[in-house]
Design a protein around this motif. Structure first.
Motif, mmCIF file in Angstrom:
data_model
loop_
_atom_site.group_PDB
_atom_site.id
_atom_site.type_symbol
_atom_site.label_atom_id
_atom_site.label_comp_id
_atom_site.label_asym_id
_atom_site.label_seq_id
_atom_site.Cartn_x
_atom_site.Cartn_y
_atom_site.Cartn_z
ATOM 1 N N GLN A 298 -17.228 -17.398 0.115
ATOM 2 C CA GLN A 298 -16.325 -16.251 0.140
ATOM 3 C C GLN A 298 -14.962 -16.648 -0.418
ATOM 4 N N THR A 299 -14.338 -15.724 -1.115
ATOM 5 C CA THR A 299 -12.944 -15.889 -1.534
ATOM 6 C C THR A 299 -12.161 -14.906 -0.676
ATOM 7 N N VAL A 300 -11.321 -15.438 0.221
ATOM 8 C CA VAL A 300 -10.604 -14.552 1.144
ATOM 9 C C VAL A 300 -9.114 -14.525 0.788
ATOM 10 N N VAL A 301 -8.607 -13.343 0.532
ATOM 11 C CA VAL A 301 -7.189 -13.145 0.219
ATOM 12 C C VAL A 301 -6.560 -12.535 1.468
ATOM 13 N N GLU A 302 -5.441 -13.098 1.920
ATOM 14 C CA GLU A 302 -4.849 -12.625 3.184
ATOM 15 C C GLU A 302 -3.778 -11.568 2.956
ATOM 16 N N GLY A 303 -3.904 -10.455 3.678
ATOM 17 C CA GLY A 303 -2.849 -9.438 3.653
ATOM 18 C C GLY A 303 -3.238 -8.218 2.838
ATOM 19 N N LEU A 304 -3.134 -7.033 3.480
ATOM 20 C CA LEU A 304 -3.463 -5.779 2.790
ATOM 21 C C LEU A 304 -2.621 -5.606 1.521
ATOM 22 N N GLU A 305 -1.380 -6.107 1.580
ATOM 23 C CA GLU A 305 -0.486 -5.944 0.412
ATOM 24 C C GLU A 305 -1.005 -6.707 -0.812
ATOM 25 N N LYS A 306 -1.898 -7.668 -0.554
ATOM 26 C CA LYS A 306 -2.434 -8.470 -1.674
ATOM 27 C C LYS A 306 -3.716 -7.861 -2.246
ATOM 28 N N ALA A 307 -4.157 -6.716 -1.716
ATOM 29 C CA ALA A 307 -5.433 -6.135 -2.174
ATOM 30 C C ALA A 307 -5.480 -5.891 -3.688
ATOM 31 N N PRO A 308 -4.377 -5.377 -4.310
ATOM 32 C CA PRO A 308 -4.445 -5.187 -5.765
ATOM 33 C C PRO A 308 -4.697 -6.507 -6.510
ATOM 34 N N GLU A 309 -4.048 -7.580 -6.040
ATOM 35 C CA GLU A 309 -4.277 -8.904 -6.656
ATOM 36 C C GLU A 309 -5.740 -9.309 -6.512
ATOM 37 N N ALA A 310 -6.283 -9.039 -5.321
ATOM 38 C CA ALA A 310 -7.684 -9.416 -5.059
ATOM 39 C C ALA A 310 -8.618 -8.656 -6.003
ATOM 40 N N ILE A 311 -8.321 -7.381 -6.234
ATOM 41 C CA ILE A 311 -9.170 -6.592 -7.155
ATOM 42 C C ILE A 311 -9.073 -7.193 -8.561
ATOM 43 N N ASN A 312 -7.857 -7.543 -8.983
ATOM 44 C CA ASN A 312 -7.698 -8.124 -10.327
ATOM 45 C C ASN A 312 -8.457 -9.435 -10.479
ATOM 46 N N MET A 313 -8.591 -10.191 -9.378
ATOM 47 C CA MET A 313 -9.309 -11.474 -9.452
ATOM 48 C C MET A 313 -10.745 -11.295 -9.929
ATOM 49 N N LEU A 314 -11.327 -10.139 -9.631
ATOM 50 C CA LEU A 314 -12.713 -9.886 -10.068
ATOM 51 C C LEU A 314 -12.798 -9.849 -11.585
ATOM 52 N N PHE A 315 -11.689 -9.456 -12.220
ATOM 53 C CA PHE A 315 -11.706 -9.275 -13.679
ATOM 54 C C PHE A 315 -11.171 -10.493 -14.434
ATOM 55 N N THR A 316 -10.460 -11.390 -13.710
ATOM 56 C CA THR A 316 -10.028 -12.635 -14.366
ATOM 57 C C THR A 316 -11.019 -13.751 -14.040
ATOM 58 N N GLY A 317 -11.889 -13.518 -13.055
ATOM 59 C CA GLY A 317 -12.843 -14.559 -12.656
ATOM 60 C C GLY A 317 -12.228 -15.567 -11.695
ATOM 61 N N ALA A 318 -11.077 -15.238 -11.095
ATOM 62 C CA ALA A 318 -10.435 -16.175 -10.164
ATOM 63 C C ALA A 318 -11.151 -16.212 -8.807
ATOM 64 N N ASN A 319 -12.143 -15.378 -8.639
ATOM 65 C CA ASN A 319 -12.901 -15.349 -7.370
ATOM 66 C C ASN A 319 -14.202 -16.139 -7.524
ATOM 67 N N MET A 320 -14.832 -16.420 -6.386
ATOM 68 C CA MET A 320 -16.142 -17.080 -6.380
ATOM 69 C C MET A 320 -16.882 -16.545 -5.163
ATOM 70 N N GLY A 321 -18.151 -16.215 -5.317
ATOM 71 C CA GLY A 321 -18.882 -15.613 -4.202
ATOM 72 C C GLY A 321 -18.285 -14.260 -3.859
ATOM 73 N N LYS A 322 -18.385 -13.876 -2.585
ATOM 74 C CA LYS A 322 -17.901 -12.551 -2.152
ATOM 75 C C LYS A 322 -16.383 -12.551 -1.952
ATOM 76 N N THR A 323 -15.712 -11.578 -2.496
ATOM 77 C CA THR A 323 -14.253 -11.478 -2.363
ATOM 78 C C THR A 323 -13.882 -10.479 -1.267
ATOM 79 N N LEU A 324 -13.001 -10.941 -0.376
ATOM 80 C CA LEU A 324 -12.602 -10.127 0.779
ATOM 81 C C LEU A 324 -11.090 -10.157 0.919
ATOM 82 N N VAL A 325 -10.543 -9.108 1.509
ATOM 83 C CA VAL A 325 -9.136 -9.136 1.920
ATOM 84 C C VAL A 325 -9.128 -9.154 3.439
ATOM 85 N N LYS A 326 -8.436 -10.134 4.009
ATOM 86 C CA LYS A 326 -8.304 -10.206 5.462
ATOM 87 C C LYS A 326 -7.028 -9.472 5.852
ATOM 88 N N ILE A 327 -7.155 -8.531 6.774
ATOM 89 C CA ILE A 327 -5.959 -7.778 7.173
ATOM 90 C C ILE A 327 -5.398 -8.390 8.457
#
Ligand code: NAP
Length: 327
Positions: A298-327
């Motif tokens: 899992q790639t876990v990004v912390e904080g609801l405010e970071k959700a847009p960054e987390a979505i962009n990671m899907l398109f830059t490939g900065a994620n690996m496995g399942k991407t989640l935002v922890k609130i």
């Protein structure tokens, strides 16, 4: 977090805006749940832009999205305080569950040593997508060569492992050497090709000496074209996603003439069509998980405010496995 503007390309500041609002009051027949994790999915970028299999999210609406939440107050007959649920929570900290919710929430079981977040990933809709795409649409046969694109992502990593369980030779395509190493050394893929290397098409040819019988396609564009040119006569293509086109004005292209030359069968599918069979897939995936045949990351990004960054990671490939935002 509300959608305030339709994005152009990658998400930019001001497309999704986080605000503070009063937590809703719970009336008879309703429950209130606190969202703990959000599922980050490429299709959210499509929902922001245009009508597709679901209508586009309206400007000003809370952004649509899946999540895992815990019920904190309930006057609803089906939920009690402490229940953990997954479903379309939206990108927000609290969600009010109505008796007539359009998309019902699923309660998740408490299983020792199994993290709740797996029910958003390998044991949730992501894993279920890989399961039906591979087993119901692709139908891999023992000894066949299967190529999976975006193979180190949430769906691709599960799809490839399912094809391995069926006795196939599995080749993954991914965007970093680290991802390729994870696929071959930990997930048991037979080979993995980094499409960012100049000679990747030669590497794909070398990794598929007997051609390709089944392509589980997540990307489209140049990657799909290269795989189609390796397909055997009468091969099958499962069209799961076309991520290379989601941030562009023009949809992703592919050399569909190859379907004629190679007499291929191509079928798209949507996991939403399988809702009545979700339990079947979850049971099978759970069994494989317990047997140690299904691994995840899992790639876990912390904080609801970071959700847009987390979505962009899907398109830059900065994620690996399942991407989640922890609130
Ligand atoms: P994911 O694979 O975890 O993340 C997306 C990955 O795609 C990235 O990690 C990136 O990896 C790769 N990628 C992004 N842009 C690319 C490009 N231009 N060229 C090549 N690779 C690119 O996401 P996911 O949630 O599992 O979704 C994967 C696909 O499944 C998506 O197309 C999605 O729409 C589809 N999907 C379909 C259904 C359905 O019902 N049909 C349901 C769920 C998901 P690299 O580092 O390898 O580039």
């Amino acid at each position: 977090m509300r959608l305030m503007r339709r994005p152009k390309g990658m998400l930019a500041e001001g497309d999704l805006v986080l605000g503070e609002e009063a937590v809703p009051e719970v009336r008879e027949g309703q429950a209130l749940a606190r969202v703990k994790y959000l599922s980050v999915d490429p299709t959210m970028r499509v929902w922001m832009a245009t009508d597709s299999y679901l209508p586009a999210v309206k400007i000003g609406e809370v952004m649509r999205g899946g999540g895992l939440a815990e019920v904190i107050e309930s006057r609803h007959p089906q939920y009690k305080k402490g229940d953990k649920i997954v479903g379309m929570t939206g990108m927000q900290e609290y969600v009010l569950i109505d008796a007539q919710a359009k998309m019902p929430y699923q309660k998740i079981p408490s299983i020792p040593f199994v993290s709740d977040t797996l029910f958003l990933g390998a044991l949730g809709v992501t894993g279920i997508t890989a399961y039906f795409g591979m087993m119901d649409v692709g139908k891999p046969q023992k000894g066949e060569t299967v190529v999976v694109s975006a193979a180190a992502g949430a769906t691709g990593s599960v799809a490839g492992q399912i094809a391995k369980i069926q006795g196939c030779r599995v080749v993954g395509i991914a965007g970093t050497d680290e991802k390729c190493k994870w696929l071959t050394e930990e997930l048991g893929f037979d080979a993995a090709v980094n499409y960012k290397h100049a000679d990747w098409k030669e590497k794909l040819t070398a990794a598929t000496p007997n051609g390709v019988d089944l392509n589980f396609e997540n990307v489209g564009g140049e990657i799909m074209e290269a795989v189609l040119s390796r397909m055997n006569l009468h091969g099958r293509v499962v069209l799961c996603g076309f991520i290379s086109g989601y941030t562009k004005e023009e949809p992703a292209q592919a050399n569909l003439g190859m379907l004629i030359v190679k007499r291929l069968k191509l079928q798209g599918f949507l996991v939403l069509d399988y809702v009545s069979r979700f339990t079947e897939a979850a049971t099978e995936l759970g069994k494989w998980k317990m047997m140690g045949k299904l691994k995840d990351k899992q790639t876990v990004v912390e904080g609801l405010e970071k959700a847009p960054e987390a979505i962009n990671m899907l398109f830059t490939g900065a994620n690996m496995g399942k991407t989640l935002v922890k609130i």
